[in-house]
Design a protein around this motif. Structure first.
Motif, PDB file in Angstrom:
ATOM      1  N   PRO A 196       0.786  -1.234   0.000  1.00  0.00           N
ATOM      2  CA  PRO A 196       0.000   0.000   0.000  1.00  0.00           C
ATOM      3  C   PRO A 196       0.815   1.280   0.000  1.00  0.00           C
ATOM      4  O   PRO A 196       0.260   2.357  -0.207  1.00  0.00           O
ATOM      5  CB  PRO A 196      -0.799  -0.107   1.302  1.00  0.00           C
ATOM      6  CG  PRO A 196       0.113  -0.862   2.219  1.00  0.00           C
ATOM      7  CD  PRO A 196       0.853  -1.847   1.344  1.00  0.00           C
ATOM      8  N   ALA A 197       2.136   1.194   0.264  1.00  0.00           N
ATOM      9  CA  ALA A 197       2.921   2.421   0.414  1.00  0.00           C
ATOM     10  C   ALA A 197       4.403   2.153   0.209  1.00  0.00           C
ATOM     11  O   ALA A 197       4.870   1.015   0.334  1.00  0.00           O
ATOM     12  CB  ALA A 197       2.703   3.029   1.802  1.00  0.00           C
ATOM     13  N   ALA A 198       5.129   3.216  -0.100  1.00  0.00           N
ATOM     14  CA  ALA A 198       6.591   3.175  -0.177  1.00  0.00           C
ATOM     15  C   ALA A 198       7.137   4.417   0.506  1.00  0.00           C
ATOM     16  O   ALA A 198       6.448   5.441   0.614  1.00  0.00           O
ATOM     17  CB  ALA A 198       7.059   3.119  -1.627  1.00  0.00           C
ATOM     18  N   GLU A 199       8.378   4.304   0.973  1.00  0.00           N
ATOM     19  CA  GLU A 199       9.022   5.425   1.664  1.00  0.00           C
ATOM     20  C   GLU A 199      10.487   5.483   1.272  1.00  0.00           C
ATOM     21  O   GLU A 199      11.100   4.453   0.969  1.00  0.00           O
ATOM     22  CB  GLU A 199       8.896   5.250   3.178  1.00  0.00           C
ATOM     23  CG  GLU A 199       7.456   5.249   3.662  1.00  0.00           C
ATOM     24  CD  GLU A 199       7.292   4.881   5.110  1.00  0.00           C
ATOM     25  OE1 GLU A 199       6.138   4.918   5.583  1.00  0.00           O
ATOM     26  OE2 GLU A 199       8.293   4.552   5.772  1.00  0.00           O
ATOM     27  N   THR A 200      11.040   6.691   1.273  1.00  0.00           N
ATOM     28  CA  THR A 200      12.452   6.870   0.968  1.00  0.00           C
ATOM     29  C   THR A 200      13.057   7.861   1.956  1.00  0.00           C
ATOM     30  O   THR A 200      12.338   8.479   2.750  1.00  0.00           O
ATOM     31  CB  THR A 200      12.655   7.344  -0.479  1.00  0.00           C
ATOM     32  OG1 THR A 200      14.039   7.228  -0.836  1.00  0.00           O
ATOM     33  CG2 THR A 200      12.212   8.796  -0.671  1.00  0.00           C
ATOM     34  N   ALA A 212       4.491  10.186  -8.509  1.00  0.00           N
ATOM     35  CA  ALA A 212       4.474   8.805  -8.996  1.00  0.00           C
ATOM     36  C   ALA A 212       3.754   7.887  -8.015  1.00  0.00           C
ATOM     37  O   ALA A 212       2.979   7.004  -8.422  1.00  0.00           O
ATOM     38  CB  ALA A 212       5.896   8.310  -9.227  1.00  0.00           C
ATOM     39  N   MET A 213       3.994   8.075  -6.741  1.00  0.00           N
ATOM     40  CA  MET A 213       3.320   7.244  -5.739  1.00  0.00           C
ATOM     41  C   MET A 213       1.822   7.522  -5.733  1.00  0.00           C
ATOM     42  O   MET A 213       0.999   6.598  -5.689  1.00  0.00           O
ATOM     43  CB  MET A 213       3.918   7.482  -4.349  1.00  0.00           C
ATOM     44  CG  MET A 213       5.381   7.096  -4.231  1.00  0.00           C
ATOM     45  SD  MET A 213       5.673   5.350  -4.633  1.00  0.00           S
ATOM     46  CE  MET A 213       7.404   5.413  -5.123  1.00  0.00           C
ATOM     47  N   ARG A 214       1.461   8.789  -5.798  1.00  0.00           N
ATOM     48  CA  ARG A 214       0.038   9.142  -5.835  1.00  0.00           C
ATOM     49  C   ARG A 214      -0.640   8.573  -7.088  1.00  0.00           C
ATOM     50  O   ARG A 214      -1.762   8.056  -7.020  1.00  0.00           O
ATOM     51  CB  ARG A 214      -0.121  10.655  -5.816  1.00  0.00           C
ATOM     52  CG  ARG A 214       0.407  11.331  -4.557  1.00  0.00           C
ATOM     53  CD  ARG A 214      -0.545  11.134  -3.398  1.00  0.00           C
ATOM     54  NE  ARG A 214      -0.111  11.911  -2.245  1.00  0.00           N
ATOM     55  CZ  ARG A 214       0.224  11.400  -1.071  1.00  0.00           C
ATOM     56  NH1 ARG A 214       0.212  10.082  -0.897  1.00  0.00           N
ATOM     57  NH2 ARG A 214       0.567  12.175  -0.067  1.00  0.00           N
ATOM     58  N   LEU A 218      -0.549   4.782  -4.204  1.00  0.00           N
ATOM     59  CA  LEU A 218       0.247   4.387  -3.052  1.00  0.00           C
ATOM     60  C   LEU A 218       0.395   5.524  -2.050  1.00  0.00           C
ATOM     61  O   LEU A 218       0.457   6.694  -2.432  1.00  0.00           O
ATOM     62  CB  LEU A 218       1.649   3.955  -3.501  1.00  0.00           C
ATOM     63  CG  LEU A 218       1.731   2.748  -4.430  1.00  0.00           C
ATOM     64  CD1 LEU A 218       3.156   2.601  -4.946  1.00  0.00           C
ATOM     65  CD2 LEU A 218       1.280   1.483  -3.717  1.00  0.00           C
ATOM     66  N   GLY A 219       0.511   5.170  -0.781  1.00  0.00           N
ATOM     67  CA  GLY A 219       0.937   6.127   0.209  1.00  0.00           C
ATOM     68  C   GLY A 219       2.421   6.396   0.038  1.00  0.00           C
ATOM     69  O   GLY A 219       3.155   5.575  -0.515  1.00  0.00           O
ATOM     70  N   CYS A 220       2.880   7.539   0.491  1.00  0.00           N
ATOM     71  CA  CYS A 220       4.314   7.830   0.385  1.00  0.00           C
ATOM     72  C   CYS A 220       4.771   8.596   1.626  1.00  0.00           C
ATOM     73  O   CYS A 220       4.044   9.404   2.194  1.00  0.00           O
ATOM     74  CB  CYS A 220       4.656   8.607  -0.883  1.00  0.00           C
ATOM     75  SG  CYS A 220       3.904  10.230  -1.002  1.00  0.00           S
ATOM     76  N   GLY A 221       5.986   8.282   2.022  1.00  0.00           N
ATOM     77  CA  GLY A 221       6.560   8.926   3.192  1.00  0.00           C
ATOM     78  C   GLY A 221       8.062   9.005   3.071  1.00  0.00           C
ATOM     79  O   GLY A 221       8.636   8.712   2.017  1.00  0.00           O
ATOM     80  N   ALA A 222       8.702   9.391   4.160  1.00  0.00           N
ATOM     81  CA  ALA A 222      10.160   9.521   4.164  1.00  0.00           C
ATOM     82  C   ALA A 222      10.666   9.367   5.586  1.00  0.00           C
ATOM     83  O   ALA A 222       9.930   9.528   6.553  1.00  0.00           O
ATOM     84  CB  ALA A 222      10.587  10.869   3.594  1.00  0.00           C
TER      85      ALA A 222
END
Length: 263
Positions: A196-200, A212-214, A218-222
């Protein structure tokens, strides 16, 4: 971020603060002291790291080797849980390395989400049966529905998410991996694994990454938003969540951001 009671999944609200390793700028990292103090703060999540001991017990420590943060030496995977329990945290001799069960017990029934990063061993190899062992501990604490599993190894995160019952899951992307794959490519890998999500890391996060995540749903974080400039960057990008070693500073910066104050 809030929990949807209908689905058991986290719904998006930008700018959720994650107390990274329990707030390692403020308290000894990955310790019960850190997590108890984090639970007293108005942040949405607290994060820990786990390794497996030689007898298969998930323990809360960042490194595969003991020496940076404790008075011990060698791989955590070569020690029994009893041996790890005898280790003392550097700079806080009265504080030891907790088990995941000890930490998870603090989050059952609490407002705050509990984020568990599943680490690999000193050779970078995933631990056998680690997902099942972690989920069993979370179930024993009654905390699975308040927990989020994260890892750099996408199949590990995918296995945890597919097991069901979690509040969330995210694939961790080193900035180099993100550059190699490109934002759209990274999103495609996450989607292919059913995540459901990726983070960097915050220095790899930019508008193209968020877009790109949106676009992929996908959820996105850092992570690594540890100072005013990087916290402000995370907020300005509209990330769902960001991990910080200084949650007190993040709380103050977010309040200013939401009030529309200039810096």
């Amino acid at each position: 971020m809030t929990l949807s009671r209908a689905t058991g999944a986290i719904t998006r609200a930008t700018g959720a603060i994650i107390s990274h390793r329990g707030g390692s700028f403020l308290w000894p990292e990955n310790t019960l002291v850190a997590f108890r103090n984090s639970l007293a703060l108005p942040v949405e999540q607290a994060e820990c790291d786990i390794h497996l001991t030689a007898d298969g017990v998930p323990v809360v420590i960042h490194d595969a080797l003991a020496e940076r943060t404790t008075d011990g030496r060698g791989p955590i995977a070569a020690m029994t849980a009893a041996e790890v329990a005898r280790l003392r945290i550097r700079g806080a001799a009265e504080v030891g390395v907790p088990t995941l069960a000890e930490v998870a017990a603090h989050f059952a029934g609490r407002r705050m989400f509990f984020r568990v990063e599943i680490k690999a061993d000193a050779a970078g190899t995933p631990y056998p049966d680690v997902v099942a062992r972690v989920l069993a501990v979370l179930d024993g604490a009654g905390a699975r529905d308040r927990s989020i599993i994260i890892a750099f190894h996408a199949p590990t995160v995918a296995a945890a998410w597919a097991a069901g019952g979690l509040a969330g899951a995210a694939w961790l992307l080193e900035p180099g991996t993100l550059r190699d794959l490109g934002p759209a490519g990274a999103a495609a890998v996450a989607v292919a694994h059913g995540l459901p999500a990726a983070e960097t890391r915050i220095d790899g996060a930019d508008e193209a990454y968020v877009a790109a995540m949106r676009a992929a749903g996908l959820g996105c974080g850092a992570w690594g938003a540890n100072h005013a400039a990087t916290i402000d960057r995370a907020l300005a990008l509209g990330l769902d969540a960001f991990a910080t070693d200084d949650p007190a500073l993040a709380i103050a910066r977010r309040a200013m951001f939401r009030a529309g104050m200039t810096w």
